[in-house]
Motif scaffolding. Structure first.
Motif, PDB file in Angstrom:
ATOM      1  N   GLY A  67       1.281  34.225  -8.957  1.00 53.59           N
ATOM      2  CA  GLY A  67       1.474  35.235  -7.936  1.00 53.59           C
ATOM      3  C   GLY A  67       2.080  34.670  -6.666  1.00 53.59           C
ATOM      4  O   GLY A  67       1.749  33.558  -6.254  1.00 53.59           O
ATOM      5  N   ALA A  68       2.968  35.431  -6.075  1.00 54.97           N
ATOM      6  CA  ALA A  68       3.579  35.057  -4.796  1.00 54.97           C
ATOM      7  C   ALA A  68       4.223  36.291  -4.188  1.00 54.97           C
ATOM      8  O   ALA A  68       4.656  37.191  -4.912  1.00 54.97           O
ATOM      9  CB  ALA A  68       4.648  33.975  -4.995  1.00 54.97           C
ATOM     10  N   SER A  73      14.401  37.741  -2.107  1.00 56.37           N
ATOM     11  CA  SER A  73      14.752  37.976  -3.525  1.00 56.37           C
ATOM     12  C   SER A  73      14.123  37.011  -4.516  1.00 56.37           C
ATOM     13  O   SER A  73      14.542  36.941  -5.666  1.00 56.37           O
ATOM     14  CB  SER A  73      16.269  37.974  -3.723  1.00 56.37           C
ATOM     15  OG  SER A  73      16.864  38.932  -2.878  1.00 56.37           O
ATOM     16  N   GLY A  74      13.119  36.268  -4.115  1.00 49.24           N
ATOM     17  CA  GLY A  74      12.449  35.357  -5.036  1.00 49.24           C
ATOM     18  C   GLY A  74      11.083  34.976  -4.501  1.00 49.24           C
ATOM     19  O   GLY A  74      10.649  35.457  -3.459  1.00 49.24           O
ATOM     20  N   THR A 104       3.578  40.206  -7.888  1.00 48.82           N
ATOM     21  CA  THR A 104       4.241  39.965  -6.609  1.00 48.82           C
ATOM     22  C   THR A 104       4.110  41.185  -5.712  1.00 48.82           C
ATOM     23  O   THR A 104       3.770  42.285  -6.168  1.00 48.82           O
ATOM     24  CB  THR A 104       5.722  39.574  -6.812  1.00 48.82           C
ATOM     25  OG1 THR A 104       6.269  39.152  -5.552  1.00 48.82           O
ATOM     26  CG2 THR A 104       6.543  40.713  -7.379  1.00 48.82           C
ATOM     27  N   ILE A 105       4.419  40.972  -4.451  1.00 52.52           N
ATOM     28  CA  ILE A 105       4.294  42.020  -3.443  1.00 52.52           C
ATOM     29  C   ILE A 105       5.385  41.812  -2.398  1.00 52.52           C
ATOM     30  O   ILE A 105       5.765  40.680  -2.113  1.00 52.52           O
ATOM     31  CB  ILE A 105       2.878  41.977  -2.815  1.00 52.52           C
ATOM     32  CG1 ILE A 105       2.590  43.191  -1.943  1.00 52.52           C
ATOM     33  CG2 ILE A 105       2.636  40.675  -2.088  1.00 52.52           C
ATOM     34  CD1 ILE A 105       1.106  43.346  -1.641  1.00 52.52           C
ATOM     35  N   SER A 106       5.941  42.917  -1.905  1.00 54.76           N
ATOM     36  CA  SER A 106       6.913  42.832  -0.814  1.00 54.76           C
ATOM     37  C   SER A 106       6.872  44.123  -0.014  1.00 54.76           C
ATOM     38  O   SER A 106       6.161  45.060  -0.377  1.00 54.76           O
ATOM     39  CB  SER A 106       8.325  42.559  -1.347  1.00 54.76           C
ATOM     40  OG  SER A 106       8.843  43.693  -2.015  1.00 54.76           O
ATOM     41  N   GLY A 107       7.668  44.179   1.045  1.00 52.89           N
ATOM     42  CA  GLY A 107       7.602  45.275   2.002  1.00 52.89           C
ATOM     43  C   GLY A 107       8.457  46.484   1.687  1.00 52.89           C
ATOM     44  O   GLY A 107       8.519  47.402   2.483  1.00 52.89           O
ATOM     45  N   PHE A 119      11.624  34.919 -12.112  1.00 54.53           N
ATOM     46  CA  PHE A 119      11.399  33.492 -11.878  1.00 54.53           C
ATOM     47  C   PHE A 119      10.133  33.043 -12.604  1.00 54.53           C
ATOM     48  O   PHE A 119      10.122  32.010 -13.281  1.00 54.53           O
ATOM     49  CB  PHE A 119      11.286  33.178 -10.380  1.00 54.53           C
ATOM     50  CG  PHE A 119      10.905  31.749 -10.138  1.00 54.53           C
ATOM     51  CD1 PHE A 119      11.873  30.757 -10.101  1.00 54.53           C
ATOM     52  CD2 PHE A 119       9.568  31.381 -10.009  1.00 54.53           C
ATOM     53  CE1 PHE A 119      11.520  29.415  -9.924  1.00 54.53           C
ATOM     54  CE2 PHE A 119       9.210  30.052  -9.834  1.00 54.53           C
ATOM     55  CZ  PHE A 119      10.194  29.068  -9.797  1.00 54.53           C
ATOM     56  N   PHE A 120       9.038  33.813 -12.449  1.00 54.24           N
ATOM     57  CA  PHE A 120       7.784  33.462 -13.126  1.00 54.24           C
ATOM     58  C   PHE A 120       7.984  33.392 -14.640  1.00 54.24           C
ATOM     59  O   PHE A 120       7.466  32.488 -15.295  1.00 54.24           O
ATOM     60  CB  PHE A 120       6.687  34.474 -12.812  1.00 54.24           C
ATOM     61  CG  PHE A 120       6.214  34.511 -11.381  1.00 54.24           C
ATOM     62  CD1 PHE A 120       6.345  33.424 -10.531  1.00 54.24           C
ATOM     63  CD2 PHE A 120       5.614  35.655 -10.890  1.00 54.24           C
ATOM     64  CE1 PHE A 120       5.890  33.469  -9.218  1.00 54.24           C
ATOM     65  CE2 PHE A 120       5.143  35.719  -9.587  1.00 54.24           C
ATOM     66  CZ  PHE A 120       5.282  34.626  -8.746  1.00 54.24           C
TER      67      PHE A 120
END
Length: 189
Positions: A67-68, A73-74, A104-107, A119-120
């Motif tokens: 997890g990250a 974009s990565g 993953t998490i983003s805004g 990538f994972f």
């Protein structure tokens, strides 16, 4: 007993909340032991990840969930530093045939989270691991997989406090991923 390890980096705390949900889902399966492992900045010295105890813990796991947050974009650079440090496990094929999954998490609703999950997946395949998809259709009444991902769990958080985001639906999606991986780890044991 099967061991499921969740290793993650969290910048603002949102990924940590999602990691906890993934761990909760894995722990809900009888016969599973879980490890929740945070990648710490102190473990990165001159750009290199250096925590051998964590690598050994992952070597002993039956499944590893990565997890990250998605930055640019990565995955976050801290996760990449950890990934690069697993070369010894790769060289000795210590993770071969272990299960792998990711979150993953983003805004933003997309936020190029797919790039992080890919990538994972590539990282796992480099280690000869077996990738586990989310296994949940989008559009569920309970909000599971509301962002429509097949490759892993995705969540949305921007500048909200961690008690607001990720929301309950995204945490439930994380729980479903953890439970799926744990159930499969027991079947393979």
């Amino acid at each position: 007993m099967a061991i499921v390890s969740i290793i993650y980096f969290s910048g603002a705390g949102h990924t940590e909340k999602l990691a906890e949900a993934v761990g909760k889902g894995a722990a809900s399966i009888s016969g599973i032991s879980t490890n929740l492992i945070s990648i710490k900045g102190d473990d990165i010295v001159n750009g290199r990840y250096t925590n051998e105890a964590v690598i050994s813990q992952l070597d002993e796991s039956d499944a590893i969930i990565f997890g990250a947050p998605t930055y640019m974009s990565g995955p976050a650079a801290q996760f990449k530093a950890f990934a690069d440090a697993t070369v010894g496990s790769w060289f000795n094929q210590k993770w071969k045939d272990k299960l792998a999954a990711g979150f993953t998490i983003s805004g933003a609703p997309s936020g190029d989270k797919q790039g992080t999950l890919q990538f994972f997946q590539s990282f796992a395949m480099s280690h000869s691991m077996l990738w586990v998809s989310l296994g949940e259709l989008p559009g569920q009444p309970d909000g599971v997989n509301r962002l429509g991902s097949w490759g892993g769990a995705m969540a949305l958080a921007s500048q909200e406090p961690t008690d607001v985001a990720p929301n309950a639906e995204d945490k439930l999606t994380g729980e479903k991923l953890g439970a799926r991986v744990a159930g499969l780890a027991l079947k393979m044991k």
